[in-house]
Design a protein around this motif. Structure first.
Motif, PDB file in Angstrom:
ATOM      1  N   ARG A 143      21.019  28.329  36.509  1.00 38.77           N
ATOM      2  CA  ARG A 143      20.806  29.452  37.439  1.00 38.77           C
ATOM      3  C   ARG A 143      19.471  30.133  37.175  1.00 38.77           C
ATOM      4  O   ARG A 143      18.793  30.582  38.095  1.00 38.77           O
ATOM      5  N   GLU A 144      19.104  30.218  35.896  1.00 37.69           N
ATOM      6  CA  GLU A 144      17.809  30.837  35.578  1.00 37.69           C
ATOM      7  C   GLU A 144      16.656  29.975  36.087  1.00 37.69           C
ATOM      8  O   GLU A 144      15.669  30.483  36.611  1.00 37.69           O
TER       9      GLU A 144
ATOM     10  N   GLU B 261      14.353  42.990  43.062  1.00 40.16           N
ATOM     11  CA  GLU B 261      14.274  41.818  43.941  1.00 40.16           C
ATOM     12  C   GLU B 261      13.257  42.051  45.063  1.00 40.16           C
ATOM     13  O   GLU B 261      12.464  41.175  45.382  1.00 40.16           O
TER      14      GLU B 261
ATOM     15  N   ARG C 222      23.220  38.922  42.695  1.00 41.05           N
ATOM     16  CA  ARG C 222      23.460  38.956  41.246  1.00 41.05           C
ATOM     17  C   ARG C 222      22.555  37.963  40.539  1.00 41.05           C
ATOM     18  O   ARG C 222      23.004  36.924  40.073  1.00 41.05           O
ATOM     19  N   PRO C 223      21.286  38.272  40.447  1.00 42.87           N
ATOM     20  CA  PRO C 223      20.361  37.335  39.791  1.00 42.87           C
ATOM     21  C   PRO C 223      20.599  37.307  38.281  1.00 42.87           C
ATOM     22  O   PRO C 223      21.081  38.299  37.723  1.00 42.87           O
ATOM     23  N   PRO C 224      20.286  36.192  37.636  1.00 44.04           N
ATOM     24  CA  PRO C 224      20.485  36.123  36.179  1.00 44.04           C
ATOM     25  C   PRO C 224      19.411  36.908  35.429  1.00 44.04           C
ATOM     26  O   PRO C 224      18.312  37.109  35.947  1.00 44.04           O
ATOM     27  N   THR C 225      19.760  37.331  34.223  1.00 46.59           N
ATOM     28  CA  THR C 225      18.765  37.953  33.336  1.00 46.59           C
ATOM     29  C   THR C 225      17.942  36.848  32.691  1.00 46.59           C
ATOM     30  O   THR C 225      18.489  35.813  32.327  1.00 46.59           O
ATOM     31  N   ILE C 226      16.638  37.053  32.608  1.00 44.25           N
ATOM     32  CA  ILE C 226      15.841  36.097  31.845  1.00 44.25           C
ATOM     33  C   ILE C 226      15.291  36.807  30.622  1.00 44.25           C
ATOM     34  O   ILE C 226      14.391  37.639  30.721  1.00 44.25           O
TER      35      ILE C 226
ATOM     36  N   SER D 234      16.392  37.653  48.347  1.00 43.66           N
ATOM     37  CA  SER D 234      16.796  38.753  47.480  1.00 43.66           C
ATOM     38  C   SER D 234      18.234  38.472  47.070  1.00 43.66           C
ATOM     39  O   SER D 234      19.133  38.462  47.905  1.00 43.66           O
ATOM     40  N   PHE D 235      18.422  38.205  45.772  1.00 46.65           N
ATOM     41  CA  PHE D 235      19.750  37.814  45.298  1.00 46.65           C
ATOM     42  C   PHE D 235      20.605  39.043  45.021  1.00 46.65           C
ATOM     43  O   PHE D 235      20.090  40.105  44.671  1.00 46.65           O
TER      44      PHE D 235
ATOM     45  N   ASN E 296      16.019  41.973  35.098  1.00 44.53           N
ATOM     46  CA  ASN E 296      17.452  42.129  35.370  1.00 44.53           C
ATOM     47  C   ASN E 296      18.310  42.532  34.165  1.00 44.53           C
ATOM     48  O   ASN E 296      19.525  42.646  34.282  1.00 44.53           O
TER      49      ASN E 296
END
Lengths: 253, 394
Positions: B343-344, A140, A86-90, A83-84, A128
């Motif tokens: 990162r993605e 997450e 600050r995960p990136p937006t896709i 569980s990140f 995200n």
């Protein structure tokens, strides 16, 4: 389940983790305390195999297998889930499609899972995209519920979550780790259920998460060194009473 | 390194290279009897020969109109030639928004015999099923010359799909298209154009749109397959209070494809709004993604978004332009060109996807601009095309 031996990790030329030894047996949840910048997230990223974290020494074993140089996706398929913070937006990838990807073909009632984390209204949003801190956490955890990892790495699960949601979040984590008292509806709780197999490493700076989940052990990371292994609540009491500096000194002396 | 001005520069295209269309094609009495080769080429650009759930169909092969059928009340669709014979007022709409002197292509279009479609909705007619038109090139080395007119009368509504293709991908030819669209007071026009020309085709459409008070034009342009050279820069004039223009384009340039594609919107009245969104991927080709908004009055509002991904060395050239003349215009733009963020990729890999799966998932997301008002079948069609394309690129 997870065994880390003499692990040295560098980012560029800088050593950020120095001779880390750690073991998380099957079924146990360990808490990793440490001040900001101590290397907690780096340790998690290294366990998962992210680029930019160079292993300069030691090794990582998962279920007895050396995974030190294994690609990220193979580690995930072996049963490690993160569980990140600050995960990136896709862009263009809807959250529900992301959850489907996580399940890797397993049958899944996404609506029902999302309902459990109070996240149904986000399923059609890009993953995200403009999520608040608390929304990222729920997203997450929803993905992890679909992924069903055996070892869960949680990076600061309580940060940015308001009080109302932290209880919910604790319940979800407990459910994910087979530690919950609350069961999915339609199932009656059974205290004598099968032996727990899910393990976890939970990273926390404040320790607040301990009010909501149970843990077997705590460790403190400071300046890239792992310096204390004790009961998690005991460590937290020390840290709350004396701060990280003092807590670390106890170990050195 | 590639230079965008060196190859296929429109002004340098030699018209003498192409010959006029030599013959004509027979009218198709029964669309279901079209060969599967052709019908498949048409289907790839959104044209369904079964005419399922379609309000009207128009097919032009080279310069011959081979099929034209409108079966909906309040809607006229026919060849421009027939329309000019039928309506003497139509002459007043020809060459009003574009000038024959604009460039060598418009001037050539004006001089040569032409064909094209005429689409006309009656006042208040809400035509919910899509109207489909196909412009198809079959004769090697020829020029297809087209003049299209769309008139949406007051408070009417139309969804138009235009599919343009050539008979096979190795074919050379020049497509010239002059299009003038009139969106009257309160009318709504959704216009979706899908191109599939081939490596040797040169394509030079020239389009202008006039929108009156409260009118809406939504235009989607999709080009996922190789094309020799393509240049289009439609101009939209928002000429009445509250008029709206939305332009989406999805572009993929593989190999030596050269695409110079943009949209230009003039916001001439208060309350006018414009949005231009472009997504481009170069996998070895050139994309010049233009966008221009011109705000001449206070109270107009526009946003321009231009994003490009470079998968293989090529050129991704974003040129967003904003021109504001008075205080009170509100326009913004956002442009980004680059590769896929590592990162993605790793985020998806941490969920169990291998690197190729991760990259194609990100590419598919990148191209899936949420196109509003698209019939579900066409949306599914585009999604399928995007999936196939990204598989080809990898």
């Amino acid at each position: 389940m997870l065994q880390i031996e003499d692990l040295v990790v560098k980012i560029g030329d800088k050593t950020i983790l120095d001779r880390i030894n750690m073991e998380i047996p099957e079924g146990e949840t360990h808490i990793l305390f440490g001040p900001n910048g101590s290397g907690k997230t780096s340790l998690m990223m290294t366990i998962m195999g992210f680029s930019g974290y160079t292993v300069a020494g030691g090794r990582i074993l998962f279920k007895g297998e050396d995974i030190t140089h294994m690609p990220v996706h193979e580690r995930a398929r072996m049963g490690i889930g993160v569980s990140f913070q600050r995960p990136p937006t896709i862009a263009g990838l809807k959250t529900k499609d992301m959850v489907t990807l996580c399940s890797r073909g397993r049958e899944l009632d996404i609506e029902e899972l999302a309902d459990r984390v109070n996240f149904t209204q986000f399923l059609d949003r890009d993953v995200n995209h403009n999520f608040s801190g608390g929304e990222i956490k729920r997203s997450e955890l929803l993905q992890l519920m679909a992924q069903q990892p055996e070892l869960v790495l949680l990076d600061e699960p309580e940060s940015g979550v308001d009080l109302e949601n932290i209880v919910l979040l604790g319940d979800i984590v407990n459910m994910l780790l087979e530690r919950g008292v609350k069961c999915p509806r339609s199932l009656t709780p059974n205290p004598h259920r099968k032996r727990r197999t899910k393990s976890a490493l939970v990273i926390t700076h404040t320790g607040h998460i301990l009010d909501y989940i149970t843990a077997d052990r705590g460790q403190v990371l400071h300046n890239g060194h792992l310096c204390c292994v004790k009961n998690a609540r005991e460590i937290l009491k020390w840290i709350r009473e004396y701060g990280y500096e003092e807590c670390v000194r106890c170990e050195i002396v | 390194m590639r230079d965008s001005v060196n190859k296929g520069k429109p002004g340098d295209l030699d018209l003498e290279k192409y010959k006029p269309v030599s013959g004509s094609h027979d009218y198709i009495e029964d669309l279901s009897r079209v060969g599967t080769n052709e019908s498949q080429r048409w289907l790839n650009v959104g044209i369904d020969v079964s005419e399922n759930n379609r309000a009207a169909t128009f097919i032009q092969k080279d310069n011959s109109v081979v099929y034209s059928c409108a079966k909906t009340e309040g809607l006229e669709m026919m060849s421009i030639g027939d329309a000019l014979k039928k309506h003497d007022w139509l002459e007043g709409y020809m060459w009003q928004l574009l000038s024959p002197d604009k460039d060598q292509f418009t001037s050539r279009s004006n001089q040569m015999p032409y064909n094209g479609y005429f689409i006309h909705s009656a006042p208040g007619a809400k035509i919910t099923r899509p109207i489909q038109s196909c412009l198809y090139m079959a004769e090697e080395g020829s020029i297809q010359n087209i003049h299209n007119i769309i008139i949406a009368e007051e408070d009417s509504e139309m969804h138009i799909i235009t599919g343009c293709a050539s008979a096979h991908h190795g074919m050379s030819g020049l497509h010239l298209g002059v299009s003038e669209f009139y969106v009257k007071k309160g009318a709504v026009v959704h216009f979706t154009m899908i191109h599939d020309w081939g490596e040797k085709a040169d394509v030079r459409p020239r389009t202008a749109v006039h929108v009156e008070e409260g009118g809406v034009i939504v235009s989607n342009y999709i080009s996922l397959h190789p094309v020799g050279s393509l240049e289009m820069y439609p101009k939209t004039i928002l000429d009445g209070e509250g008029a709206v223009a939305r332009f989406n384009s999805i572009l993929v340039a593989t190999n030596d494809s050269w695409l110079d594609v943009g949209s230009r919107v003039l916001l001439n009245e208060p309350g006018t709004r414009a949005e231009i969104i472009s997504r481009g991927i170069t996998a070895g080709g050139t994309i010049i993604a233009r966008g221009e908004m011109v705000g001449k009055v206070a109270g107009c509002k526009g946003h321009l978004e231009c994003k490009g991904l470079i998968l293989n060395e090529g050129l991704m050239h974003a040129i967003p332009e904003l021109k504001g003349y008075v205080p009170g215009v509100d326009m913004s733009h956002e442009a980004a060109v680059g590769k896929i963020d590592q990162r993605e990729i790793e985020y998806l890999m941490a969920r169990g996807l291998d690197e190729d799966e991760a990259v194609s998932t990100i590419v598919r997301g990148f191209l899936s601009v949420n196109i509003e008002g698209l019939p579900p079948a066409l949306a599914a069609e585009i999604d399928r095309a995007v999936t196939e394309t990204q598989e080809d690129m990898m």
